[in-house]
Design an enzyme around this catalytic site. Structure first.
Site, PDB file in Angstrom:
ATOM      1  N   HIS A   4      -5.296  21.708  25.598  1.00 44.15           N
ATOM      2  CA  HIS A   4      -5.116  21.702  24.137  1.00 44.15           C
ATOM      3  C   HIS A   4      -4.377  20.442  23.710  1.00 44.15           C
ATOM      4  CE1 HIS A   4      -1.274  23.133  25.705  1.00 44.15           C
ATOM      5  NE2 HIS A   4      -0.763  22.469  24.677  1.00 44.15           N
ATOM      6  N   HIS A  21      -1.906  14.101  22.186  1.00 53.86           N
ATOM      7  CA  HIS A  21      -2.298  14.013  23.601  1.00 53.86           C
ATOM      8  C   HIS A  21      -2.757  15.376  24.102  1.00 53.86           C
ATOM      9  CE1 HIS A  21       1.631  15.882  23.704  1.00 53.86           C
ATOM     10  NE2 HIS A  21       1.222  16.435  24.847  1.00 53.86           N
TER      11      HIS A  21
END
Ligand code: ACK
Length: 222
Positions: free
Chosen positions: A69, A153
């Protein structure tokens, strides 16, 4: 405890769909497999690990944790500052449950983490908290001057004893060096893209073709 105090999640973010999770994990594994065999990596190994080892198996060195995720807002069930304000944002309410295409533009490795840089589009930035980079300033002072979204990220793995939130700090450090004009030492043109070294065990692979990853904007209660 009143319901409204328990109704905020651990975090909001984009969750990669299962098929693309496998693809990203494979790409990351291939990169790690290649990186630790490169002469340049071996040369800089003392920057990477404090232990007097001659070799390191990066696939063993990093532990993967959970579903892939890209965190937008860490709420800690409402304990984190600004959680309620974030959950109340109109973009968050409107786009909750919607599908997105994330663009993964680079992979990076440090002695602490391995991750993918996510380059957010204008639409995606509407879900990005305005202070996400500022929050990192105590650890990465130069984060104050980086563009919003720089911290975005996907954590692909952490070294033993390292918390996943470190991945975003590691990315910001590399981007701060780039902003100062340090291009990194170009090490090698790999099949996936160009590999550069930024000192202190920090490696960045800029992907020739960004990986497009389908993801759902949602939240995790954990
Ligand atoms: O890899 P990540 O982005 O780093 O995904 C996990 C997720 O929330 C669940 O732990 C991130 N995370 C943890 N603590 C924080 C924090 N204080 N600020 C921002 N992100 C955090 C972690």
């Amino acid at each position: 405890v009143p319901l409204e105090e328990t109704s905020l999640p651990l975090f909001f973010g984009w969750f990669l769909l299962p098929g693309i999770q496998d693809k990203v994990r494979c790409t990351s594994m291939d990169f790690l497999k290649t990186l630790d065999t490169l002469e340049a990596f071996k040369k800089h190994l003392p920057d990477f690990t404090v232990e007097a080892e001659k070799e390191v198996d990066l696939e063993q060195y990093f532990q993967a944790n959970g579903a892939l995720h890209c965190t937008t807002k860490f709420c800690d069930y409402g304990k984190a500052e600004g959680s309620k304000e974030y959950a109340d944002k109109s973009a968050v309410k409107e786009l909750y449950g919607s599908a997105f295409e994330l663009s993964l533009s680079a992979l990076f490795v440090t002695p602490r983490t391995v991750g993918a840089r996510v380059s957010l589009s204008e639409d995606q930035l509407t879900l990005w908290p305005a202070d996400a980079e500022k929050e990192a300033v105590p650890l990465v002072p130069a984060a104050a001057t980086l563009p919003v979204g720089s911290r975005a990220h996907i954590t692909l793995g952490c070294a033993e004893g390292v918390e996943p939130q470190q991945t975003g700090f590691d990315l910001l450090e590399i981007l701060a060096l780039q902003q100062e004009g340090q291009e990194g030492e170009l090490v090698e043109e790999m099949e996936l893209g160009s590999l550069a070294y930024y000192g202190k065990g920090r490696w960045l692979l800029s992907l020739r073709e960004p990986v497009s990853a389908q993801a759902c904007f949602s939240s995790l209660y954990g």
